[in-house]
Write an enzyme that holds these catalytic residues in place. Structure first.
Site, short mmCIF file in Angstrom:
data_model
loop_
_atom_site.label_atom_id
_atom_site.label_comp_id
_atom_site.label_asym_id
_atom_site.label_seq_id
_atom_site.Cartn_x
_atom_site.Cartn_y
_atom_site.Cartn_z
N ASP A 90 11.34 -1.88 -4.56
CA ASP A 90 9.83 -2.18 -5.06
C ASP A 90 9.28 -0.87 -5.50
O ASP A 90 8.34 -0.92 -6.07
CB ASP A 90 9.34 -2.49 -3.55
CG ASP A 90 9.44 -3.67 -2.88
OD1 ASP A 90 10.33 -4.53 -3.30
OD2 ASP A 90 8.81 -4.13 -1.85
N ASP A 112 2.07 -3.38 -7.73
CA ASP A 112 1.52 -2.16 -6.91
C ASP A 112 1.94 -0.85 -8.11
O ASP A 112 1.30 0.01 -7.96
CB ASP A 112 2.77 -1.93 -5.81
CG ASP A 112 2.39 -3.04 -4.87
OD1 ASP A 112 1.01 -3.68 -4.64
OD2 ASP A 112 3.27 -3.50 -4.10
N GLY A 131 1.09 -11.10 -16.00
CA GLY A 131 2.53 -11.06 -16.31
C GLY A 131 2.64 -10.44 -17.57
O GLY A 131 2.27 -9.29 -18.17
N GLU A 147 0.80 -1.33 0.05
CA GLU A 147 -0.09 -0.08 -0.12
C GLU A 147 0.95 1.11 -0.07
O GLU A 147 0.50 2.40 -0.64
CB GLU A 147 -0.91 0.01 1.35
CG GLU A 147 -1.74 -1.10 1.43
CD GLU A 147 -1.09 -2.44 1.83
OE1 GLU A 147 -0.20 -2.13 2.53
OE2 GLU A 147 -1.61 -3.62 2.10
#
Ligand code: CKP
Ligand code: MG
Length: 308
Positions: free
Chosen positions: A289, A253, A223, A34
């Site tokens: 990330d 994300d 993907g 998040e």
């Protein structure tokens, strides 16, 4: 009115280029689905707040500092003395294999409460509330908090978005189904990989079944095969961009942040999928990330290859 409120667990991340047990240098950063989405949206120029609990410890302060540096509103970040900030380790036991280990049971985020989520939504109602299926896996109170947040938001007419993000290390598929299905009546948008839909419904045609409950759009990803948006008006597909994948963690994300950004900009479903796919492509090109998530000025670099 903030554009987006996201709720979840942010962790400190340790990244090693070999097996962690060998010691040596690690790269210290933060992770969490998040907060990744929040950073992605902030980079794209949106007004976004992240709500979560962290320990009153150095990792907790790293999370606050990083989110602030990325222009994410941390008004709703709660420090707690009763528990620690979780951490996630990424190491490489073999070439091209990234292993993920969680150290999060009983963490600060598992103390999340319904009252703080409802309070934040009432104090500053966002245009979109974004949650994931990770948060309800953390604890009973975090599960209640997620349900209360989506109920409050949908009752107030707020667009509610859920990324299923099934994590086998946190719970079983039946446990996830029991916790996530009660969220469905309150959702506007669902993000799921094609192998997560059976967690949400037993119906033979899951997307049609989900849309028939009043959910406006179901966005599925597979993907390198690309992504699809399913609505009552039909299904559209967008191919994945052809980029070299260095690290796919965080790509989901990145995709969500691009999609929600285009939603906030009132773009068409095609353009929403396009921005989502572009954001995802930026993320997979480097380690980390969220570090390589694009700004608005970066988007054309991959939309028109070679930046020409
Ligand atoms: O689905 P994604 O690969 O985009 O999610 C990655 C994030 O929150 C990562 O930051 C990790 O910390 C997590 O998902 C998780 O809890 O697994
Ligand atoms: Mg994901």
């Amino acid at each position: 009115m903030p554009d987006v409120l996201t709720i979840g667990e942010a962790m400190v991340s340790l990244r090693s280029s070999r097996a962690l047990r060998l010691g040596g240098d690690v790269h210290l950063s933060i992770a969490g689905s998040e907060s990744n989405v929040a950073i992605g949206l902030a980079r794209l120029g949106h007004d976004v707040a992240w709500l979560g609990a962290v320990g009153n410890d150095e990792p907790g302060h790293l999370i606050q500092r990083t989110l602030r540096a990325e222009n994410v509103d941390t008004t709703h970040l709660r420090f707690t003395d009763v528990s620690f900030t979780a951490f996630i380790a990424f190491d490489q036991p073999a070439h091209d294999i990234t292993r993920v280990s969680y150290h999060r049971r009983g963490s600060a985020a598992s103390t999340l409460t319904a009252a703080e989520c409802v309070g934040a939504l009432e104090a500053a109602p966002p245009r979109i509330l974004h949650v994931t299926g990770i948060t309800p896996a953390l604890s009973a109170t975090a599960r209640e908090a997620t349900l209360a947040a989506v109920q409050t938001a949908s009752a107030a007419g707020i667009h509610v978005s859920l990324d299923v993000n099934y994590r086998a290390r946190l719970w079983s598929r039946p446990e996830a189904a029991t916790a996530l299905r009660p969220l469905l009546p309150h959702l506007t948008t669902i993000f799921a990989s094609d192998d997560e839909l059976d967690i949400l419904t037993d119906a033979p045609n899951p997307t049609a079944a989900l849309l028939s409950t009043g959910i406006k759009e179901v966005v599925t990803t597979a993907g390198s095969k690309g992504a699809w948006t399913h609505t009552e008006s039909g299904t559209i597909h967008h191919p994945a961009l052809s980029v070299t994948v260095v690290d796919s963690i965080g790509a989901g994300d990145a995709f969500v942040s691009g999609y929600l950004s285009a939603t906030l900009d009132n773009l068409t479903p095609e353009a929403r999928l396009s921005r989502a796919t572009t954001s995802g492509a930026f993320c997979v090109g480097t380690h980390g990330d969220w570090e390589s998530l694009p700004t608005r000025a970066d988007l054309p670099l991959l939309e028109t290859p070679n930046g020409t």
